[in-house]
Write an enzyme that holds these catalytic residues in place. Structure first.
Site, PDB file in Angstrom:
ATOM      1  N   GLY A 152       0.838  -1.198   0.000  1.00  8.97           N
ATOM      2  CA  GLY A 152       0.000   0.000   0.000  1.00  8.97           C
ATOM      3  C   GLY A 152       0.869   1.243   0.000  1.00  8.97           C
ATOM      4  O   GLY A 152       1.959   1.259  -0.574  1.00  8.97           O
ATOM      5  N   GLU A 153       0.371   2.308   0.626  1.00 10.43           N
ATOM      6  CA  GLU A 153       1.085   3.595   0.757  1.00 10.43           C
ATOM      7  C   GLU A 153       1.255   4.327  -0.572  1.00 10.43           C
ATOM      8  O   GLU A 153       1.812   5.417  -0.602  1.00 10.43           O
ATOM      9  CB  GLU A 153       2.490   3.407   1.366  1.00 10.43           C
ATOM     10  CG  GLU A 153       2.532   2.733   2.714  1.00 10.43           C
ATOM     11  CD  GLU A 153       3.961   2.552   3.228  1.00 10.43           C
ATOM     12  OE1 GLU A 153       4.910   3.015   2.557  1.00 10.43           O
ATOM     13  OE2 GLU A 153       4.126   1.940   4.293  1.00 10.43           O
ATOM     14  N   GLY A 154       0.826   3.719  -1.689  1.00 13.05           N
ATOM     15  CA  GLY A 154       1.084   4.321  -2.993  1.00 13.05           C
ATOM     16  C   GLY A 154       2.388   3.854  -3.605  1.00 13.05           C
ATOM     17  O   GLY A 154       2.828   4.391  -4.628  1.00 13.05           O
TER      18      GLY A 154
END
Length: 564
Positions: free
Chosen positions: A530-532
């Site tokens: 996640g987190e981009g």
């Protein structure tokens, strides 16, 4: 007790002092020493400032040694160099020509610290940062007394507070609030210097005055338009007649075509790429659906702000600006914390096993907040934006959204998330099945978002819709971000034309999400962080697609014979 009442002359004097207080810089300072009794009066004015619960949470460090002030000046120079390119071209030139401090010119400096009071402070039980505000009041007292004594003060804020703390050997718990340069001056300007330099204009009272309460902002309807097909044939021709076999650059050709269509040009440009990570907590974590406790959400936000997360590393590597948004974290971040955008809807959603995660009003507000974030970044010149998220429990929320939108049983949607055991996975599926059975079935995207979503997911949804409406390239990350895209797509299908799906997550449900949307991701690296991170790693491919479209020769340009 005798009251001290002020006469008209005293009121006029105070008014004059306030109106003629000036932030003094540079060579306007004289080297004349400040007498000890004058300095004491100035510091006593600060000491007599108002403080919450009479806590007096301040400490003052008087600095005369030139060597110490030189080290602080070096810190200023480093930060000032970083600040210059942040403004637009016109203001950058003006900024570079300004003298913004008088650290060495003034005979002395005073560093003002906030020293948190241990234990419970009267009046500070709800508003945690009001002690910090007390220190600001003390500084204003100090500034006004100095002006009354014809002493100038310059507030230097272009400093790394942690470096200043180290130079001054300040206690760890102390927080630098102000670094002030003090000295007699050769003149007090008639107007603030930044007003004279036309950096900005002084606001009128009517511009900042609100009577009773703020007016409700009209709700903005976000409606991305389908892409015009006018340039489709020309773009396809330009790509096909580059010096390569037809289709030889594979997905890069499709990507170049999409970017040209989004920007409606044969020569697209990527401007100020930015990554936005939305963070929020989830009430469903009460059911034990995550391997990590809820406090990890705020701890990771602090890690993002400190630059220590994977997404920070990848954004820095590829020249992508980074933003973190508190959409609904169950934590009160310090008000003095820099780098955090605050659009907190609530301290985490409700437990959707028993009730909707948020009200319809909260879901709509979150949508609008996400849109505001994007409008602000677009106004700063960005035309390509990536999205990420942080929130313990949000894989459960994303799985629920996937199940109801894609009409797939929860067991096929749920993955390991942050590292669940097989028993934990079974429990997670059971919780989802029970939750979906508990809520009435509906086809309304906003109702589904409110029932199962998170504040960060809802803000992601609004952000994507707004980015599409503004004609920006959208970099969609992994499983949770794509769950937000499912909602956005259900609300406005044309958002898909602006979206680049960056990678296929290691979460088992993400592949089926992408299949449902009929899209092919750029990468498949078995990532599930996640987190981009997937979006950040895909950005060089976007750059490559634009570069070949703009810079690669055609058969005609290069004088190379094409096949018949």
């Amino acid at each position: 007790m005798d009251q001290r009442l002020f006469g008209a002359e005293e009121v006029k004097t105070l008014e004059d002092i306030i109106l003629h207080r000036r932030d003094v810089r540079g060579n306007r300072f004289l080297h004349t020493p400040i007498p000890e009794d004058v300095l004491e009066k100035i510091l006593l004015a600060a000491l007599n400032g108002p403080s919450v619960g009479f806590s007096q949470p301040w400490e003052f460090v008087v600095i005369r040694e030139r060597e110490t002030r030189q080290r602080i000046r070096d810190s200023f120079d480093a930060e000032n160099t970083k600040a210059t390119p942040l403004f637009d071209e016109e203001k950058s030139k003006k900024y570079a020509g300004m003298k913004l401090e008088g650290i060495l010119e003034a005979p002395l400096s005073v560093a003002v610290f906030y020293k948190p009071v241990k234990g419970v402070v009267l009046g500070q039980t709800s508003m945690k940062e009001v002690g910090l505000y007390s220190v600001v009041c003390a500084i204003q007292n100090m500034w006004l007394m100095a002006r009354a004594l014809n002493v100038g003060i310059g507030w230097v804020s272009i400093l790394d507070p942690e470096k200043v703390k180290r130079i001054l050997q300040a206690p760890v718990e102390n927080q630098l609030v102000a670094y002030l340069c003090l000295g007699y001056v050769n003149e007090f300007l008639d107007k603030p210097e930044l007003e004279i330099l036309e950096w900005d204009k002084r606001k009128l009272l009517s511009q900042v005055l609100v009577q009773e309460k703020y007016a409700t902002s009209p709700e903005k309807h976000i409606e991305p338009k389908p892409l015009s097909q006018t340039l489709a044939a020309a773009l396809e021709h330009k790509i096909n007649f580059k010096t390569k076999p037809l289709g030889a650059l594979g997905k890069l050709e499709k990507l170049a075509f999409q970017i040209g269509m989004i920007q409606q040009t044969l020569t697209p440009v990527l401007k100020k790429p930015v990554m936005v990570v939305f963070a929020g907590d989830h009430g469903i974590t009460a059911e034990g659906v995550s391997a990590y406790p809820q406090e990890v959400t705020y701890q990771m936000v602090m890690n993002f702000l400190g630059g220590g997360a994977a997404i920070n590393v990848f954004c820095k590597l590829h020249g992508i600006d980074f933003n973190i948004v508190d959409a609904g974290v169950n934590y009160d971040f310090p008000n003095a914390l820099s780098g955090l955008t605050r659009y907190k809807i609530g301290r985490g959603t409700k437990n959707f096993l028993h009730e909707p995660a948020m009200s319809p009003e909260e879901a709509n507000e979150a949508l609008q907040c996400g849109a505001k974030v994007v409008r602000e970044l677009n106004a700063q010149g960005s035309n390509i934006i990536g999205f990420g998220e942080m929130g313990i429990g949000n894989t459960t929320s994303a799985s629920a959204l996937m199940s109801v939108f894609c009409k797939i049983p929860p067991a096929a949607c749920v993955g390991n998330g942050t590292g669940m055991t097989s028993e934990g996975l079974k429990k997670k599926i059971a919780v989802l099945e029970k939750a979906i059975a508990h809520h009435p079935a509906t086809e309304d995207p906003m109702q589904l978002l409110a029932t199962y979503g998170g504040f960060e997911i809802a803000q992601l949804c609004g952000a994507m819709l707004q980015a599409a409406e503004l004609g920006m390239i959208i970099l969609v990350d992994g499983f949770i971000t794509t769950s937000a895209f499912l909602v956005a797509h259900a609300l406005q299908p044309s958002v898909k034309e602006y979206a680049v799906f960056c990678h296929q997550s290691g979460e088992q449900g993400h592949k089926r999400m992408l299949e449902y949307l009929h899209v092919t991701p750029l990468l498949h690296l078995d990532m599930r962080l996640g987190e981009g991170t997937g979006a950040a790693l895909s950005y060089p491919l976007v750059q490559a697609a634009v570069a070949f479209l703009n810079n690669m020769s055609s058969f005609e340009d290069a004088g190379v014979t094409n096949k018949d």
